[in-house]
Structures are given as structure tokens and as C-alpha cells.
Design an enzyme around this catalytic site. Structure first.
Site, mmCIF file in Angstrom:
data_model
loop_
_atom_site.group_PDB
_atom_site.id
_atom_site.type_symbol
_atom_site.label_atom_id
_atom_site.label_comp_id
_atom_site.label_asym_id
_atom_site.label_seq_id
_atom_site.Cartn_x
_atom_site.Cartn_y
_atom_site.Cartn_z
ATOM 1 N N GLN A 185 17.926 13.444 -63.864
ATOM 2 C CA GLN A 185 18.293 14.495 -62.917
ATOM 3 C C GLN A 185 17.188 14.818 -61.923
ATOM 4 O OE1 GLN A 185 18.861 17.442 -66.274
ATOM 5 N NE2 GLN A 185 18.134 18.865 -64.721
ATOM 6 N N MET A 200 15.055 22.270 -70.555
ATOM 7 C CA MET A 200 14.050 21.218 -70.356
ATOM 8 C C MET A 200 12.683 21.768 -70.751
ATOM 9 S SD MET A 200 15.317 18.923 -67.171
ATOM 10 C CE MET A 200 14.737 19.959 -65.869
ATOM 11 N N ASP A 223 21.212 28.792 -62.066
ATOM 12 C CA ASP A 223 21.696 27.468 -61.655
ATOM 13 C C ASP A 223 23.223 27.542 -61.616
ATOM 14 O OD1 ASP A 223 19.136 25.861 -61.636
ATOM 15 O OD2 ASP A 223 19.061 26.724 -63.636
ATOM 16 N N HIS A 251 15.335 31.759 -70.530
ATOM 17 C CA HIS A 251 15.831 30.932 -71.640
ATOM 18 C C HIS A 251 15.992 31.784 -72.897
ATOM 19 C CE1 HIS A 251 13.461 27.828 -69.257
ATOM 20 N NE2 HIS A 251 14.658 27.271 -69.309
ATOM 21 N N GLN A 284 25.205 24.324 -61.200
ATOM 22 C CA GLN A 284 25.129 23.559 -62.459
ATOM 23 C C GLN A 284 26.137 24.102 -63.485
ATOM 24 O OE1 GLN A 284 21.431 22.163 -64.605
ATOM 25 N NE2 GLN A 284 21.696 24.082 -65.688
ATOM 26 N N GLU A 301 22.891 31.798 -65.014
ATOM 27 C CA GLU A 301 23.601 31.789 -63.725
ATOM 28 C C GLU A 301 22.667 31.491 -62.555
ATOM 29 O OE1 GLU A 301 25.751 35.425 -63.285
ATOM 30 O OE2 GLU A 301 27.323 34.785 -64.677
HETATM 31 O O1 PAF Z 1 18.978 23.702 -66.515
HETATM 32 C C1 PAF Z 1 18.300 22.836 -67.109
HETATM 33 O O2 PAF Z 1 17.235 23.115 -67.643
HETATM 34 C C2 PAF Z 1 18.795 21.407 -67.156
HETATM 35 O O3 PAF Z 1 19.457 21.070 -65.980
HETATM 36 C C3 PAF Z 1 19.698 21.110 -68.384
HETATM 37 C C4 PAF Z 1 20.974 21.933 -68.332
HETATM 38 C C5 PAF Z 1 18.935 21.416 -69.659
HETATM 39 C C6 PAF Z 1 20.090 19.627 -68.409
HETATM 40 O O4 PAF Z 1 18.979 18.803 -68.484
#
Ligand code: PAF
Length: 286
Positions: free
Chosen positions: A63, A32, A152, A39, A155, A150
Site C-alpha cells: 500500500q 501498521m 482514513d 489506535h 479506507q 474515521e
Molecule cells: O490504516 C492502516 O493502518 C492500514 O491501512 C491498514 C488498515 C492496517 C492496512 O494495512
């Protein structure tokens, strides 16, 4: 050199089709934006695995639980693109909301089981939003590999289950949490912390690591988790949403440490909600 940017599904698909004709494997790193070293470590891992790497940048309204949280989310596309260029990422896919959710969009992807409890209990609809957008990003990019942090951890489980259940032919790969020197897990939300909160923030990770070691050493789970919750609050956190021991493999709740596990937590520091998790590795019995 600048990273190429695609704004539409058609542009994205045309680029990927060209790569496929050259026989390239494709990896995607969904984000995002507000890119940080966490990242970038995923992008480096993706570049080792595939000849072509797409980073997606989409602040997914589905979300977020509150309009204020969505509005406050950092939007830094220009600096994100500047961070990606030197790494050699091949494409930044940055669609707008109408491209992802056009007029009349009416589908939701909902993953039972792993979405329930932990963050799912406190953020209703959050994982439906994640699963829906990530399913779309997988189908739009057609990537062979997808990389997720990891940090998240729930997720990661939700996305893996979704891809498996929908027969989307993508390998979902997790990579370890990247931390500041003082242990704080990198997160786009860390910029919201005041200087005093930033000082207190690493205590969450410190308590998690200490608690994991105690549990691995044979300490009783329930009492040890209660001590840990108290220690997080004593360190300056306003409240602990959850702190739980779950199975590494399927996130099943655990009352005793009898298989590989994770300790997962969410806690509020002032107005900022931070999450973190650590592995619980077998160690010397206390
Ligand atoms: O982890 C994130 O940044 C978001 O949840 C994702 C996986 C890009 C989905 O919008």
C-alpha cells in the site's frame, strides 16, 4: 502481563479456534503499528464489543507508493506491545512479509468506485494494497468485528465495500478521529513534523471545521472550498492535494449540500502528507 504475540497464520488460527470453542466473539483492529491514542481508542471499542481482541501489526508494502516512504515508516513493535498489554488486548498478530505474501503470491483485491478519486487519485494502487491485505487479515483472523478509524474515511468505505462484496462475515465498524488538544488528527506521520510544522499543522483541521460550518450554513460549495484551499496554503502548507465535499454514505461527489456529507482533504506540510476529514452537519442557514 505481556500481550501474547502470534507470527504465523497457523499460530493465529490455533488461538482463535480455542477462543471459538469457549464461545467467544472475536474483534480485530488492523494496524501498521506506531500505535497512538487513535489506535488505542479502537482497541478499547473492540474490547467492549467482543470477548477476545486481536491487534494486527503489519507494515504492508503493497500500500506504499514509494520505497522511501515504506522505509521511513516507524517500526516500534516493542513499545506497541507495551501499550496494548495494560488495555487487555488478547493477541498481537505481527507476521512478517513472507507470511502474508509468500513466494508466488499473485492475487490482488481491487475495489472500484469508492477507491477512485480523493487519495486514490494521488496514490495509485494504494487501495488495492489496503483491500488485499485487509481481506487476508479478515480471512486469517475470522473476526466477527473489525474496527477502523474515521480519519482514513475513504479506507473505511473501501474496506466495507470489499467485505460486503466478498461475503466476508465481519461487521466493519468506524470510530471517530481522535485529535490532539489543538485539533490535529492523530497520525503515525505526525512524528515527522518539525517543531514549526507541528505548530502550523492544526490549521488543516481548523479550516475543515470552519468550512463545514459555512457549507452547512448555506454558503456556496465551490467558492467556499476555494477559500479553504487558500487558507490552508496561507497557514504554511506547501500544497493542497484535494479538498472535496463527498456524500457520507457512498462518497459520491457533491456540488451542493443536500444530504449528510464529509469534507475530506489531503495536504502537504513540508515533506509530510497529512489527511483529515470532518462531518458536515445541517446547521442554521446563513
Ligand atoms: O490504516 C492502516 O493502518 C492500514 O491501512 C491498514 C488498515 C492496517 C492496512 O494495512
Amino acid at each position: 502481563m505481556n500481550v501474547a504475540i502470534a507470527r504465523t497464520v497457523a499460530e493465529l488460527r490455533a488461538t482463535v479456534a480455542g477462543w471459538r470453542r469457549e464461545g467467544a466473539r472475536v474483534a480485530v483492529v488492523p494496524t501498521m503499528g506506531a500505535l497512538h491514542e487513535g489506535h488505542l481508542s479502537l482497541v478499547r471499542a473492540a474490547l467492549e464489543r467482543a470477548e477476545r481482541v486481536i491487534v494486527t501489526l503489519f507494515v504492508n508494502p503493497k500500500q506504499f507508493n514509494s520505497a522511501a516512504d515504506l522505509a521511513a515508516y516507524p517500526r516500534t513493535e516493542e513499545s506497541d506491545a507495551a501499550k496494548l498489554a495494560p488495555l487487555g488486548a488478547h493477541l498481537l498478530y505481527a507476521p512478517d512479509a513472507a507470511e502474508i505474501y509468500p513466494e508466488g503470491f499473485a492475487t490482488a483485491v481491487s475495489v472500484c468506485g469508492v477507491s477512485e478519486g480523493l487519495c486514490g487519485a494521488f496514490r495509485p494502487g494504494h487501495f488495492d494494497g489496503v483491500a488485499t491485505v485487509v481481506a487476508k487479515l479478515f480471512l486469517q483472523t475470522g473476526a466477527d468485528f473489525a474496527f477502523f478509524g474515521e480519519k482514513d474515511f475513504q479506507q473505511l468505505h473501501v474496506v466495507r465495500r470489499m467485505a460486503r462484496d466478498l461475503d466476508i462475515p465481519v461487521a466493519v465498524l468506524g470510530r471517530p478521529t481522535v485529535r490532539e488538544a489543538d485539533g490535529l488528527a492523530l497520525s503515525s506521520r505526525n512524528v515527522r513534523l518539525s517543531p514549526a510544522e507541528r505548530q502550523a499543522a492544526p490549521k488543516l483541521a481548523a479550516v475543515l471545521f470552519e468550512t463545514a460550518a459555512r457549507i452547512a450554513g448555506g454558503a456556496p460549495v465551490d467558492e467556499t472550498l476555494a477559500d479553504a484551499r487558500a487558507a490552508i496554503v496561507a497557514a504554511g502548507y506547501a500544497s493542497v492535494e484535494y479538498l472535496e465535499l463527498r456524500a457520507e454514505e457512498d462518497l459520491a461527489p457533491m456540488q451542493s449540500f443536500d444530504r449528510p456529507a464529509r469534507l475530506l482533504a489531503a495536504a502537504w506540510l513540508g515533506e509530510t502528507r497529512l489527511i483529515d476529514n470532518v462531518k458536515v452537519l445541517p446547521g442554521p442557514k446563513a
